[in-house]
Design a protein around this motif. Structure first.
Motif, PDB file in Angstrom:
ATOM      1  N   LYS A  15       0.842  -1.203   0.000  1.00  0.00           N
ATOM      2  CA  LYS A  15       0.000   0.000   0.000  1.00  0.00           C
ATOM      3  C   LYS A  15       0.877   1.253   0.000  1.00  0.00           C
ATOM      4  O   LYS A  15       0.614   2.204  -0.742  1.00  0.00           O
ATOM      5  CB  LYS A  15      -0.929  -0.021   1.227  1.00  0.00           C
ATOM      6  N   VAL A  16       1.944   1.256   0.812  1.00  0.00           N
ATOM      7  CA  VAL A  16       2.876   2.388   0.860  1.00  0.00           C
ATOM      8  C   VAL A  16       3.536   2.571  -0.512  1.00  0.00           C
ATOM      9  O   VAL A  16       3.647   3.685  -1.024  1.00  0.00           O
ATOM     10  CB  VAL A  16       3.942   2.194   1.965  1.00  0.00           C
ATOM     11  N   VAL A  17       3.954   1.463  -1.139  1.00  0.00           N
ATOM     12  CA  VAL A  17       4.585   1.532  -2.458  1.00  0.00           C
ATOM     13  C   VAL A  17       3.615   2.117  -3.483  1.00  0.00           C
ATOM     14  O   VAL A  17       3.964   3.031  -4.244  1.00  0.00           O
ATOM     15  CB  VAL A  17       5.091   0.135  -2.897  1.00  0.00           C
ATOM     16  N   GLU A  18       2.379   1.620  -3.529  1.00  0.00           N
ATOM     17  CA  GLU A  18       1.383   2.120  -4.479  1.00  0.00           C
ATOM     18  C   GLU A  18       1.095   3.603  -4.261  1.00  0.00           C
ATOM     19  O   GLU A  18       0.998   4.376  -5.219  1.00  0.00           O
ATOM     20  CB  GLU A  18       0.102   1.308  -4.368  1.00  0.00           C
ATOM     21  N   ASP A  19       0.938   4.009  -3.008  1.00  0.00           N
ATOM     22  CA  ASP A  19       0.676   5.422  -2.703  1.00  0.00           C
ATOM     23  C   ASP A  19       1.837   6.305  -3.157  1.00  0.00           C
ATOM     24  O   ASP A  19       1.625   7.389  -3.715  1.00  0.00           O
ATOM     25  CB  ASP A  19       0.429   5.617  -1.199  1.00  0.00           C
ATOM     26  N   THR A  20       3.066   5.836  -2.917  1.00  0.00           N
ATOM     27  CA  THR A  20       4.249   6.606  -3.321  1.00  0.00           C
ATOM     28  C   THR A  20       4.312   6.740  -4.833  1.00  0.00           C
ATOM     29  O   THR A  20       4.587   7.829  -5.360  1.00  0.00           O
ATOM     30  CB  THR A  20       5.530   5.935  -2.779  1.00  0.00           C
ATOM     31  N   LEU A  21       4.059   5.643  -5.546  1.00  0.00           N
ATOM     32  CA  LEU A  21       4.068   5.696  -7.018  1.00  0.00           C
ATOM     33  C   LEU A  21       2.965   6.609  -7.548  1.00  0.00           C
ATOM     34  O   LEU A  21       3.181   7.366  -8.498  1.00  0.00           O
ATOM     35  CB  LEU A  21       3.922   4.283  -7.602  1.00  0.00           C
TER      36      LEU A  21
END
Length: 125
Positions: A15-21
């Protein structure tokens, strides 16, 4: 384990990775829009009298539809490459180099210099 998110459960990490992208994509789009509105398109440079005479000569030899203006300084680094200044006018002889590369064009810079320049640094005159 030494990374700041190394202790997170896997679903939370993704979720953190998707939000950052997603956030990076939004920033990139905003930057691109700002860049496109702030950066002016290249404008035709005024000619000095010597350059004007050269243009007349190039038109008589090659025709007006073959003329291009250099949009930024070009520093030739290989054999047969030309070094040209921004604003100079050249005539297109071939839109390909001797190896079939279409990103290097053969041009006549007026008089004896004929050589290759990056196609991306030319705009129709």
């Amino acid at each position: 384990s030494q990374m700041p998110h190394g202790h997170m459960p896997l679903p939370s990490f993704w979720k953190v990775v998707e939000d950052t992208l997603r956030q990076s994509g939004t920033q990139l789009r905003t930057f691109r829009q700002t860049f496109e509105t702030v950066t002016p398109s290249p404008v035709t440079q005024p000619l000095n009298p010597a350059e004007e005479r050269k243009v007349i000569s190039l038109v008589s030899k090659h025709g007006p539809d073959k003329l291009y203006q250099v949009t930024s300084n070009i520093s030739g680094s290989r054999d047969l490459d030309l070094t040209l200044q921004r604003g100079q006018i050249v005539a297109l002889l071939q839109s390909v180099d001797t190896k079939g590369n279409t990103s290097r064009w053969l041009v006549d810079a007026g008089g004896s210099p004929r050589g290759f320049v990056p196609a991306g640094k030319l705009q129709p005159y």
